[in-house]
Enzyme design. Structure first.
Site, PDB file in Angstrom:
ATOM      1  N   ASP A 294       2.049  68.271   5.608  1.00  0.00           N
ATOM      2  CA  ASP A 294       2.931  69.194   6.193  1.00  0.00           C
ATOM      3  C   ASP A 294       3.696  68.543   7.295  1.00  0.00           C
ATOM      4  O   ASP A 294       2.967  68.188   8.247  1.00  0.00           O
ATOM      5  CB  ASP A 294       2.240  70.471   6.602  1.00  0.00           C
ATOM      6  CG  ASP A 294       1.909  71.278   5.253  1.00  0.00           C
ATOM      7  OD1 ASP A 294       2.581  71.660   4.560  1.00  0.00           O
ATOM      8  OD2 ASP A 294       0.746  71.673   5.409  1.00  0.00           O
TER       9      ASP A 294
ATOM     10  N   ASP B  92      -1.077  62.756   6.731  1.00  0.00           N
ATOM     11  CA  ASP B  92      -0.967  64.026   6.752  1.00  0.00           C
ATOM     12  C   ASP B  92       0.131  64.477   5.722  1.00  0.00           C
ATOM     13  O   ASP B  92       0.664  63.581   5.144  1.00  0.00           O
ATOM     14  CB  ASP B  92      -0.484  64.397   8.298  1.00  0.00           C
ATOM     15  CG  ASP B  92      -0.519  66.111   8.473  1.00  0.00           C
ATOM     16  OD1 ASP B  92      -1.441  66.746   7.967  1.00  0.00           O
ATOM     17  OD2 ASP B  92       0.720  66.515   8.858  1.00  0.00           O
TER      18      ASP B  92
ATOM     19  N   ASP C  19       2.279  64.208  12.071  1.00  0.00           N
ATOM     20  CA  ASP C  19       3.247  64.732  12.977  1.00  0.00           C
ATOM     21  C   ASP C  19       3.031  65.363  14.197  1.00  0.00           C
ATOM     22  O   ASP C  19       3.742  65.948  14.922  1.00  0.00           O
ATOM     23  CB  ASP C  19       4.317  65.589  11.938  1.00  0.00           C
ATOM     24  CG  ASP C  19       3.612  66.722  11.508  1.00  0.00           C
ATOM     25  OD1 ASP C  19       2.440  66.788  11.247  1.00  0.00           O
ATOM     26  OD2 ASP C  19       4.399  67.798  11.647  1.00  0.00           O
TER      27      ASP C  19
END
Length: 264
Positions: free
Chosen positions: A17, A15, A212
Site C-alpha cells: 500500500d 511494502d 512509504d
C-alpha cells in the site's frame, strides 16, 4: 541512471500500500517495474502491515495488475502475527480476534480459533466492520489479564479519497480503554523482517527495504540493518522524509524511479 549507493543490493523487500498501489489503483507500470527487477536478477518479497487480505488474495490482486509471483514472496502482518503466536503458544487454541478474513485465515492455518472463552490472547488487526461490542469484549478480556497482540500500528490507511483509519486507530482505542500497551508484531517490529530475510536467503546488508512510511517501513528495516529507500508515492512528504533521523538511505518519488536507479 544507476545510483552508486545501490550496488551490492541482492534483494528487495517491498511494502505494498502506497508503494505498488493505492486501494485498487496501481502506482506506475507494475508489469514493467517487475520485469526490470527480474532483469537485474534481484530476489523480491512483498511485506505489508495490512492484515485484511490473505496471501492468495494478494496474488490475485497482483495478477489483476499483470504481475505474477509465488506465494512465498508475500508476507503480511497477519502471517507474522500467527507465526509469533505459534512460537509462544505451540499448541494453538482459543484467541479473541478483532480483524478481517486475512487475519482469521492466517491464525487458523497455525491452529488458532476465534473464541470467547479460555482465550490465550486478544489479537487486534484492521477491522472495517468494527463495532462497540467487539471493542467491549476485547477490553474486558485484556482487563482480565489476557495479553493483547496487534498485527500493525499503522494509524491510517491510504486510499484514493485520502487517509482513513487503520489498525493503529483501533489499537489506540483499546489501549485507552485497557491502560495496557499492545505488543505489535508488524513493522516496525523486527519479527516480519526476520521472516522476510529468512525466505529471501540474503543478509540484511544485501537487502533494500522499500516503503512509504517512516515510522514502520523505514524504522523497522533500520532496526534489522537493511538498506532503506523511502518512496513519496504514499503517505510521507519529502520534507518529513528529510527530517527523519536516522535518515533513509535513499528517497525516490516512486518505485519506478528507484528500480531505474538500480545497477543493471
Amino acid at each position: 541512471m544507476n545510483h552508486p549507493g545501490l550496488s551490492g543490493v541482492q534483494a528487495l523487500i517491498l511494502d505494498m500500500d502506497g508503494v505498488l498501489w493505492r486501494a485498487d489503483q496501481a502506482i506506475g507500470d507494475l508489469p514493467e517495474i517487475f520485469r526490470q527487477i527480474k532483469a537485474r536478477h534481484l530476489k523480491v518479497l512483498l511485506a505489508t502491515n495490512n492484515s485484511t487480505r490473505s496471501v492468495q488474495q494478494y496474488l490475485h490482486k497482483l495478477a489483476g495488475f499483470g504481475v505474477h509471483i509465488e506465494a512465498w514472496q508475500v508476507i503480511n502482518s497477519s502471517q507474522a502475527t500467527a507465526h509469533y503466536l505459534k512460537e509462544h503458544y505451540p499448541q494453538g487454541g482459543a484467541v479473541y480476534v478483532v480483524g478481517e478474513e486475512g487475519l482469521f485465515q492466517a491464525l487458523a492455518e497455525k491452529g488458532f480459533q476465534h473464541e470467547l472463552e479460555r482465550v490465550q490472547a486478544v489479537v487486534i488487526g484492521m477491522d472495517r466492520q468494527i463495532t462497540y461490542d467487539k471493542l467491549k469484549q476485547a477490553t474486558l478480556l485484556v482487563r482480565s489479564g489476557i495479553p493483547m497482540i496487534a498485527t500493525n500500528p499503522d494509524r491510517t490507511f491510504p486510499t484514493p479519497e485520502g487517509l482513513v483509519p487503520g489498525a493503529g486507530s483501533i489499537i489506540a482505542a483499546l489501549e485507552a480503554a485497557t491502560d495496557v500497551e499492545a505488543f505489535v508484531v508488524g513493522k516496525p517490529s523486527k519479527e516480519m523482517f526476520k521472516v522476510a530475510l529468512e525466505r529471501l536467503g540474503t543478509s540484511a546488508g544485501e537487502t533494500l527495504a522499500v516503503g512509504d512510511r517512516l515510522e514502520t517501513d523505514i524504522a523497522g528495516a533500520q532496526a534489522v540493518g537493511c538498506k532503506t529507500a523511502l518512496v513519496l508515492s504514499g503517505v510521507t512528504t519529502e520534507t518529513a522524509a528529510r527530517a527523519w533521523q536516522p535518515a533513509p538511505d535513499f528517497i525516490f518519488s516512486d518505485l519506478a524511479e528507484l528500480v531505474g536507479s538500480l545497477p543493471e
